[in-house]
Write an enzyme that holds these catalytic residues in place. Structure first.
Site, PDB file in Angstrom:
ATOM      1  N   TYR A 158     -12.175  -1.784  -8.019  1.00 38.41           N
ATOM      2  CA  TYR A 158     -13.454  -2.235  -8.562  1.00 38.41           C
ATOM      3  C   TYR A 158     -14.081  -1.181  -9.475  1.00 38.41           C
ATOM      4  CZ  TYR A 158     -13.108  -5.659  -4.737  1.00 38.41           C
ATOM      5  OH  TYR A 158     -12.689  -6.639  -3.858  1.00 38.41           O
ATOM      6  N   LYS A 215      -9.884  -0.978   0.182  1.00 39.51           N
ATOM      7  CA  LYS A 215      -8.557  -1.570   0.016  1.00 39.51           C
ATOM      8  C   LYS A 215      -7.632  -0.654  -0.771  1.00 39.51           C
ATOM      9  CE  LYS A 215     -11.050  -5.948  -0.410  1.00 39.51           C
ATOM     10  NZ  LYS A 215     -12.336  -5.386  -0.878  1.00 39.51           N
ATOM     11  N   HIS A 265      -4.454  -4.543  -0.477  1.00 40.37           N
ATOM     12  CA  HIS A 265      -5.213  -5.453  -1.332  1.00 40.37           C
ATOM     13  C   HIS A 265      -4.422  -6.714  -1.711  1.00 40.37           C
ATOM     14  CE1 HIS A 265      -8.801  -5.281  -4.318  1.00 40.37           C
ATOM     15  NE2 HIS A 265      -8.533  -6.519  -3.989  1.00 40.37           N
TER      16      HIS A 265
END
Length: 318
Positions: free
Chosen positions: A48, A77, A110
Site C-alpha cells: 500500500y 501482509k 498477500h
C-alpha cells in the site's frame, strides 16, 4: 464491538479500518482520528506504500497515551516479491520497521503467487516467479519461523481458495488462522466461508462496499453498484441507516470480520457504528441470496499473457 476469538484466546475486533488507497500525506491524520473515534483494528500491507506514515501515527498515539499497543490489533501482509526463502524475513522486517512495532498481531501472505524481488505490479511475464521456484509451503515455513520468535502472534493468508489452502495446510506446522478475501452480497463466498470455518480459520472481508475508489483503469463502466441495490436500500430505510452500514452489518452478523476504508470522519464513525447493528434473519437471508455475482478485484493483473498463473489458480467460484 463484536470480536473474532483465536485459539489462544486473543480477540480481534470484527470491524477494523482498511488502509488500502489511503494516500501518503493524509493517512497519518486518519489513523489518529480513527483511534480517537474508537477503532482498535487496523489492516495494513507493505504494497500500500503508506506503512511508514501509519507507523508514525501509531508511535505518536502510543506516546500520547491515546491507546496502548496491547489494546490495538494490527495486521500486515507479505508482498509477492518476498516469497523466496531468503526474502521472507526481509519483507517482514521492512514492515515491522515501517510500522515502528515490536510485533504484529496478524501477518498474512498477500497472494498465492510470487514475483521477482523488487517487483510491485508486473507489466511483463518475465517478472513472475512460478510456484515451482517459490512453493507456497516454503514461503509459509519462513513465516512460521518468525511466528516462533514471538514477533507475529497469528499467521494467515489473503486471496487463497480452498485448493491453495489444502496445499498449504498439508505441509504446515502452524495452520493459517485467517483468510482475507473480497466479500460482499454480490460475492458472498458461502462455499469458501464454510470451508474456512470447517478448518478453524476466520475470515476477513475486503472491498465490502464495492471498492468504488480503486484505480480507474480497474473499474468497468457497467459494473453493478452494491449500495444502489434495491434490497440493500430497502433494509437501510427500514433501520434508518446508510446502505454502507447495511453491508458492513451483514458481514459482522454472519461472523466475518470487515475492514472498510474511509478518510472522512463522519463515515469513519458510521462504519464503526455498523458493528453494533443487528439484522433480522429475513434480512440476512435476502442479502445472502442476491442473484448478482460480481468480483470487483478480478485479479487479471496476475494473468497477463505469459504469466504462470490463471484465474483458476486464484478464485473459488460458487
Amino acid at each position: 464491538m463484536n470480536y473474532l476469538e483465536f485459539k489462544n484466546g486473543d480477540k480481534m475486533p470484527a470491524l477494523g479500518l482498511g488502509t488500502w488507497k489511503s494516500e501518503s500525506g493524509e493517512v497519518y491524520e486518519v489513523i489518529r482520528m480513527a483511534i480517537g473515534i474508537g477503532y482498535r483494528h487496523f489492516d495494513c500491507a507493505a504494497i500500500y506504500g503508506n506503512e511508514a506514515e501509519i507507523g508514525q501515527a501509531f508511535a505518536d498515539a502510543f506516546a500520547a497515551g491515546d491507546v496502548k499497543r496491547e489494546d490495538v490489533w494490527i495486521t500486515s501482509k507479505l508482498w509477492n516479491s518476498y516469497h523466496l526463502k531468503q526474502d521472507v524475513s526481509v519483507g517482514f522486517e521492512r514492515t515491522l520497521n515501517d510500522l515502528k512495532l515490536d510485533y504484529l498481531d496478524l501477518y498474512l501472505m498477500h497472494w498465492p503467487l510470487a514475483l521477482k524481488p523488487g517487483v510491485g505490479f508486473p507489466k511483463t511475464s518475465d517478472l513472475f516467479i512460478s510456484l515451482d521456484e517459490a512453493p507456497l509451503d516454503e514461503t509459509w515455513d519462513e513465516m512460521e519461523k518468525i511466528h516462533e520468535s514471538g514477533r507475529i502472534k497469528h499467521l494467515g493468508v489473503s486471496n487463497f481458495n480452498s485448493r491453495n489452502l489444502d496445499l498449504l495446510m498439508s505441509a504446515a506446522g502452524v495452520l493459517p488462522e485467517m483468510n482475507q478475501v473480497e466479500m460482499h452480497p454480490f460475492l458472498p463466498q458461502h462455499k469458501l466461508v464454510n470451508y474456512c470455518w470447517d478448518n478453524a480459520m476466520h475470515m476477513t472481508a475486503y472491498s465490502p462496499l464495492g471498492s468504488g475508489d480503486r484505480p480507474g483503469d480497474r473499474i468497468k463502466s457497467d459494473e453493478p453498484k452494491l449500495m444502489e441495490h434495491d434490497i440493500v436500500k430497502s433494509i437501510s430505510e427500514t433501520h434508518n441507516i446508510t446502505p454502507a452500514q447495511v453491508l458492513l452489518a451483514w458481514q459482522v452478523n454472519r461472523g466475518v470480520a470487515v475492514i472498510p476504508k474511509s478518510v472522512n470522519e463522519g463515515r469513519l464513525k458510521q462504519n464503526l457504528e455498523a458493528a453494533e447493528i443487528v439484522l433480522t434473519e429475513d434480512e440476512m437471508d435476502r442479502l445472502n441470496n442476491i442473484s448478482i455475482h460480481f468480483r470487483y478485484i478480478d485479479g487479471s493483473i496476475w494473468t497477463i499473457e505469459g504469466s504462470p498463473y490463471t484465474m483458476d489458480d486464484l478464485w473459488e467460484e460458487e
